[in-house]
Design a protein around this motif. Structure first.
Motif, PDB file in Angstrom:
ATOM      1  N   LEU A 121       0.836  -1.209   0.000  1.00  0.00           N
ATOM      2  CA  LEU A 121       0.000   0.000   0.000  1.00  0.00           C
ATOM      3  C   LEU A 121       0.868   1.256   0.000  1.00  0.00           C
ATOM      4  CD1 LEU A 121      -2.765  -1.051   2.549  1.00  0.00           C
ATOM      5  CD2 LEU A 121      -2.958  -0.953   0.057  1.00  0.00           C
ATOM      6  N   GLU A 122       1.964   1.222   0.761  1.00  0.00           N
ATOM      7  CA  GLU A 122       2.871   2.364   0.821  1.00  0.00           C
ATOM      8  C   GLU A 122       3.454   2.676  -0.551  1.00  0.00           C
ATOM      9  OE1 GLU A 122       3.072   0.277   4.882  1.00  0.00           O
ATOM     10  OE2 GLU A 122       2.944  -0.337   2.780  1.00  0.00           O
ATOM     11  N   ASN A 123       3.916   1.636  -1.253  1.00  0.00           N
ATOM     12  CA  ASN A 123       4.509   1.857  -2.576  1.00  0.00           C
ATOM     13  C   ASN A 123       3.469   2.277  -3.602  1.00  0.00           C
ATOM     14  OD1 ASN A 123       7.127   1.479  -1.781  1.00  0.00           O
ATOM     15  ND2 ASN A 123       7.212  -0.670  -2.386  1.00  0.00           N
ATOM     16  N   LEU A 124       2.240   1.796  -3.458  1.00  0.00           N
ATOM     17  CA  LEU A 124       1.178   2.253  -4.355  1.00  0.00           C
ATOM     18  C   LEU A 124       0.917   3.752  -4.164  1.00  0.00           C
ATOM     19  CD1 LEU A 124      -1.237  -0.777  -4.196  1.00  0.00           C
ATOM     20  CD2 LEU A 124      -0.268   0.193  -6.292  1.00  0.00           C
ATOM     21  N   CYS A 125       0.876   4.210  -2.924  1.00  0.00           N
ATOM     22  CA  CYS A 125       0.699   5.644  -2.660  1.00  0.00           C
ATOM     23  C   CYS A 125       1.817   6.451  -3.316  1.00  0.00           C
ATOM     24  CB  CYS A 125       0.693   5.920  -1.158  1.00  0.00           C
ATOM     25  SG  CYS A 125      -0.797   5.444  -0.286  1.00  0.00           S
ATOM     26  N   LEU A 126       3.039   6.010  -3.118  1.00  0.00           N
ATOM     27  CA  LEU A 126       4.193   6.726  -3.666  1.00  0.00           C
ATOM     28  C   LEU A 126       4.195   6.695  -5.190  1.00  0.00           C
ATOM     29  CD1 LEU A 126       6.673   8.303  -2.823  1.00  0.00           C
ATOM     30  CD2 LEU A 126       7.930   6.139  -2.713  1.00  0.00           C
ATOM     31  N   PHE A 127       3.851   5.558  -5.766  1.00  0.00           N
ATOM     32  CA  PHE A 127       3.791   5.401  -7.222  1.00  0.00           C
ATOM     33  C   PHE A 127       2.785   6.387  -7.830  1.00  0.00           C
ATOM     34  CE2 PHE A 127       1.872   3.194 -10.912  1.00  0.00           C
ATOM     35  CZ  PHE A 127       2.999   3.011 -11.700  1.00  0.00           C
ATOM     36  N   ILE A 128       1.609   6.471  -7.236  1.00  0.00           N
ATOM     37  CA  ILE A 128       0.572   7.378  -7.720  1.00  0.00           C
ATOM     38  C   ILE A 128       1.016   8.826  -7.556  1.00  0.00           C
ATOM     39  CG2 ILE A 128      -1.786   8.197  -7.300  1.00  0.00           C
ATOM     40  CD1 ILE A 128      -2.423   5.203  -6.522  1.00  0.00           C
ATOM     41  N   ALA A 129       1.576   9.162  -6.402  1.00  0.00           N
ATOM     42  CA  ALA A 129       2.034  10.537  -6.153  1.00  0.00           C
ATOM     43  C   ALA A 129       3.098  10.957  -7.157  1.00  0.00           C
ATOM     44  CB  ALA A 129       2.571  10.662  -4.729  1.00  0.00           C
TER      45      ALA A 129
END
Length: 124
Positions: free
Chosen positions: A84-92
């Protein structure tokens, strides 16, 4: 005055995850319905009355959805380990060129009760 505008999208995707707890199920390919919300914070433009045109934001989120929906997240270039953390960063990172840039990205899985929020506000 600062306003915060939010827009959501969802995607269905599969992944694997190497972890110490709940290991057997996580190592097998499995899927989730993910929800994501992007917040954009800034002043209201006096000419348009908007922080950002939601049509532009929706178009960019649709592009993001197409990159993630019905994909094996392990294979999405630039994502890394599909947490979930990497998904947030990827989208940002993918939306960092927006004006204004995202101030917050949240990704969650309703069925699991899991959520992660990345706060990009100055001083966060």
């Amino acid at each position: 005055m600062q306003f915060t505008v939010h827009q959501r999208f969802f995607f269905d995707a599969a992944h694997t995850l190497q972890r110490e707890i709940e290991a057997a199920g996580s190592r097998r390919i499995h899927g989730h319905t993910y929800h994501a919300e992007v917040a954009v914070r800034g002043p209201r433009d006096p000419a348009t009355g908007m922080v950002i045109d939601l049509g532009h934001l929706r178009a960019r989120l649709q592009e993001m959805r197409e990159r993630l929906d019905h994909h094996l997240l392990d294979e999405v270039p630039g994502l890394g380990t599909p947490t979930l953390e990497n998904l947030c960063l990827f989208i940002a990172r993918a939306l960092s060129d927006l004006q204004p840039a995202p101030s917050q990205v949240r990704v969650w899985r309703d069925a699991m009760g899991d959520a992660c929020t990345l706060d990009l506000s100055p001083g966060a």
